[in-house]
Write an enzyme that holds these catalytic residues in place. Structure first.
Site, PDB file in Angstrom:
ATOM      1  N   ARG A  54       0.859  -1.188  -0.077  1.00 43.14           N
ATOM      2  CA  ARG A  54       0.066   0.086   0.033  1.00 43.14           C
ATOM      3  C   ARG A  54       0.764   1.345   0.190  1.00 43.14           C
ATOM      4  O   ARG A  54       0.468   2.453  -0.556  1.00 43.14           O
ATOM      5  CB  ARG A  54      -1.091   0.085   1.189  1.00 43.14           C
ATOM      6  CG  ARG A  54      -1.742   1.343   1.341  1.00 43.14           C
ATOM      7  CD  ARG A  54      -3.031   1.047   2.320  1.00 43.14           C
ATOM      8  NE  ARG A  54      -2.630   0.645   3.488  1.00 43.14           N
ATOM      9  CZ  ARG A  54      -2.091   1.166   4.617  1.00 43.14           C
ATOM     10  NH1 ARG A  54      -1.724   2.694   4.360  1.00 43.14           N
ATOM     11  NH2 ARG A  54      -1.973   0.623   5.660  1.00 43.14           N
ATOM     12  N   TYR A 107     -16.532  13.844 -16.926  1.00 41.73           N
ATOM     13  CA  TYR A 107     -16.923  12.520 -16.654  1.00 41.73           C
ATOM     14  C   TYR A 107     -17.902  12.256 -15.406  1.00 41.73           C
ATOM     15  O   TYR A 107     -17.736  13.147 -14.711  1.00 41.73           O
ATOM     16  CB  TYR A 107     -15.502  11.493 -16.415  1.00 41.73           C
ATOM     17  CG  TYR A 107     -16.023  10.396 -16.227  1.00 41.73           C
ATOM     18  CD1 TYR A 107     -16.800   9.477 -16.858  1.00 41.73           C
ATOM     19  CD2 TYR A 107     -15.711   9.833 -14.816  1.00 41.73           C
ATOM     20  CE1 TYR A 107     -17.240   8.129 -16.562  1.00 41.73           C
ATOM     21  CE2 TYR A 107     -16.025   8.672 -14.470  1.00 41.73           C
ATOM     22  CZ  TYR A 107     -16.611   7.749 -15.218  1.00 41.73           C
ATOM     23  OH  TYR A 107     -16.932   6.447 -14.895  1.00 41.73           O
ATOM     24  N   ASP A 179      -7.538  16.488 -16.267  1.00 37.73           N
ATOM     25  CA  ASP A 179      -7.700  15.292 -16.714  1.00 37.73           C
ATOM     26  C   ASP A 179      -7.333  15.029 -18.251  1.00 37.73           C
ATOM     27  O   ASP A 179      -8.181  15.272 -19.068  1.00 37.73           O
ATOM     28  CB  ASP A 179      -9.314  14.882 -16.540  1.00 37.73           C
ATOM     29  CG  ASP A 179      -9.578  13.155 -16.585  1.00 37.73           C
ATOM     30  OD1 ASP A 179      -8.954  12.734 -17.497  1.00 37.73           O
ATOM     31  OD2 ASP A 179     -10.406  12.554 -15.894  1.00 37.73           O
ATOM     32  N   LYS A 204      -8.055   3.361 -19.635  1.00 40.78           N
ATOM     33  CA  LYS A 204      -8.495   3.668 -21.114  1.00 40.78           C
ATOM     34  C   LYS A 204      -7.065   3.502 -22.047  1.00 40.78           C
ATOM     35  O   LYS A 204      -6.622   2.331 -21.818  1.00 40.78           O
ATOM     36  CB  LYS A 204      -8.899   5.180 -21.125  1.00 40.78           C
ATOM     37  CG  LYS A 204      -9.958   5.413 -20.243  1.00 40.78           C
ATOM     38  CD  LYS A 204     -11.293   4.569 -19.979  1.00 40.78           C
ATOM     39  CE  LYS A 204     -12.012   5.178 -18.879  1.00 40.78           C
ATOM     40  NZ  LYS A 204     -12.997   4.119 -18.433  1.00 40.78           N
TER      41      LYS A 204
HETATM   42  C1  LIG Z   1     -12.240  11.365 -18.418  1.00 44.40           C
HETATM   43  C2  LIG Z   1     -12.292  10.210 -17.437  1.00 44.40           C
HETATM   44  N1  LIG Z   1     -11.794  10.417 -16.369  1.00 44.40           N
HETATM   45  C3  LIG Z   1     -11.828   9.604 -15.049  1.00 44.40           C
HETATM   46  C4  LIG Z   1     -12.305   8.368 -15.468  1.00 44.40           C
HETATM   47  C5  LIG Z   1     -12.479   7.392 -14.485  1.00 44.40           C
HETATM   48  O1  LIG Z   1     -11.734   6.201 -14.720  1.00 44.40           O
HETATM   49  P1  LIG Z   1     -12.104   4.746 -13.843  1.00 44.40           P
HETATM   50  O2  LIG Z   1     -13.139   4.085 -14.410  1.00 44.40           O
HETATM   51  O3  LIG Z   1     -10.583   4.020 -14.330  1.00 44.40           O
HETATM   52  O4  LIG Z   1     -12.285   4.928 -12.487  1.00 44.40           O
HETATM   53  C6  LIG Z   1     -13.135   8.206 -16.565  1.00 44.40           C
HETATM   54  C7  LIG Z   1     -13.916   6.823 -16.908  1.00 44.40           C
HETATM   55  O5  LIG Z   1     -14.578   6.844 -17.976  1.00 44.40           O
HETATM   56  C8  LIG Z   1     -12.951   9.202 -17.689  1.00 44.40           C
HETATM   57  O6  LIG Z   1     -13.786   8.695 -18.847  1.00 44.40           O
END
Ligand SMILES: Cc1ncc(COP(=O)(O)O)c(C=O)c1O
Length: 389
Positions: A54, A107, A179, A204
């Site tokens: 961790r 998101y 992001d 992704k």
């Molecule tokens: C732009 C973006 N940020 C963050 C996330 C969150 O990621 P996770 O699903 O791996 O927790 C997503 C998920 O689709 C996303 O599209």
């Protein structure tokens, strides 16, 4: 070292015991100390060897350091999911009594963590249309400590000018967090454009094979330190060594994959633009895309994500989505295979109706993550699907 070489070699561990060429998987929860004194030294910070997964592990460190190197920034942290990266970064950089500004198209999971968690802990915030410069500047308060953006935004692909927003945020003493999930360091380097911290869902493109959920935070050392301890280590958002090991493997082909995603997405966008069932296509690579010029200044490619507005609203979208075979009807994005989904009822279902409308997430909006299959097969599947609309 250039990008693809770094994606393969940066910080790779050539293990000495049996001479493993690829970094071994350190699938262990804890690490053995050679002596009581050594254990004490590690916990006191006098020896930076590993103590407990961790708190740090060679596999999670390798991939986080490598993504930070690709972002040309100081440091990185590996987290269990993208949402863990988003929430831990925000919790690490904000405290009760602070205010922050977030762009109005994010998101859905990020909107939920802001609306349902952060604001419950005395952190104030405002969603702002950041491209409206006057509204953005007017949103700053004396206690504004952070600006949070996604560019391109999920799902509308709206872009935000990172250097301009960084300048305004810094002039007000605020940290800029971006992001960068849709672009990856291959197509956009937030810290090189003026941001302080980047967050990624490595679920992704960075992993790219649809078999892991994970996240990474990269950025300037002082901010990474604030996020890591006490937040990430104590909240426990650390990811698993096996997942990190898989992400390291995926990362090695990121550049190749992104080139193909961009190439295929351009062709799909052109196909959609010429389709009579489609009202409008949002893809930064299209000349018709309002912010095409901005895309060319801060992105080195236009990515694999497209949103489009169907003429017949939800009903027409449903017809299309229910008649695709190669392209899977699924949320998530950025994998080698093409995925399609309906943001208003799926990824952004949790976003309140008025916020959805403000962000442009309509009932006819469809989002496609264009994979790296042969383009002829992707287009053929779309053509068959559209014949049912
Ligand atoms: C732009 C973006 N940020 C963050 C996330 C969150 O990621 P996770 O699903 O791996 O927790 C997503 C998920 O689709 C996303 O599209």
């Amino acid at each position: 070292m250039k990008f693809n070489t770094k994606a393969i070699h940066h910080n790779a561990v050539h293990e000495k015991h049996v001479g493993s060429h690829v970094t071994p998987l350190y699938q262990t929860s804890t690490f053995v100390f050679e002596s009581c004194a050594q254990g004490g030294d590690r916990f006191a910070g006098r020896d930076n060897g590993y103590k407990y997964t961790r708190l740090g592990n060679p596999n999670t460190k390798e991939v986080a350091d490598r993504v930070a190197a690709l972002d040309e920034t100081d440091a990185g942290l590996y987290t269990s999911t993208g949402m863990s990266a988003v929430s831990t970064a925000l919790l690490g950089l904000l405290k009760a009594g602070d205010h922050f500004i977030a762009s109005d198209c994010l998101y859905g999971g990020t909107v939920s963590v802001i609306n349902k968690v952060l604001t419950q802990y005395g952190i104030e915030m405002d969603y702002v249309k950041i491209n409206d410069e006057a509204a953005f500047k007017a949103a700053f308060k004396p206690n504004t400590k952070l600006v949070y953006i996604e560019t391109p935004a999920n799902p509308t692909l709206e872009l935000i000018d990172i250097p301009k927003v960084a300048e305004i945020a810094h002039a007000h003493g605020a940290v800029l967090v971006v992001d960068n999930t849709f672009m990856t360091p291959y197509l956009q380097k937030p810290m090189q454009l003026g941001a302080d911290v980047a967050v990624y869902s490595v679920t992704k493109y960075i992993n790219g094979h649809g078999d892991v959920v994970g996240g990474i935070i990269t950025g300037k050392q002082a901010y990474i330190d604030r996020i890591n301890s006490p937040h990430l280590l104590n909240l426990g958002g650390t990811g698993s060594p096996f997942d990190a090991w898989l992400v390291t493997r995926g990362l090695k082909t990121l550049g190749l994959r992104m080139d193909r995603h961009c190439e295929n997405a351009m062709k799909v966008a052109e196909y959609l633009e010429a389709n009579p069932n489609v009202e409008r296509v949002y893809y930064p690579g299209l000349k018709s895309f309002e912010q095409h010029e901005l895309a060319k200044t801060q992105m080195s490619g236009f990515g694999g994500m497209i949103a489009f507005e169907m003429k017949g609203g939800y009903q027409a979208s449903e017809k299309l989505l229910d008649h695709l075979h190669l392209i899977s009807l699924a949320v998530s994005l950025g994998g080698v295979d093409s995925l399609i989904q309906h943001p208003a009822s799926m990824t952004h279902a949790a976003v309140p109706a008025d916020e959805k409308l403000k962000a442009g997430i309509t009932e006819g909006l469809v989002r496609i993550s264009v994979g790296i299959e042969d383009i002829e097969d992707i287009l053929e599947d779309l053509e068959k699907g559209f014949s049912h609309v």
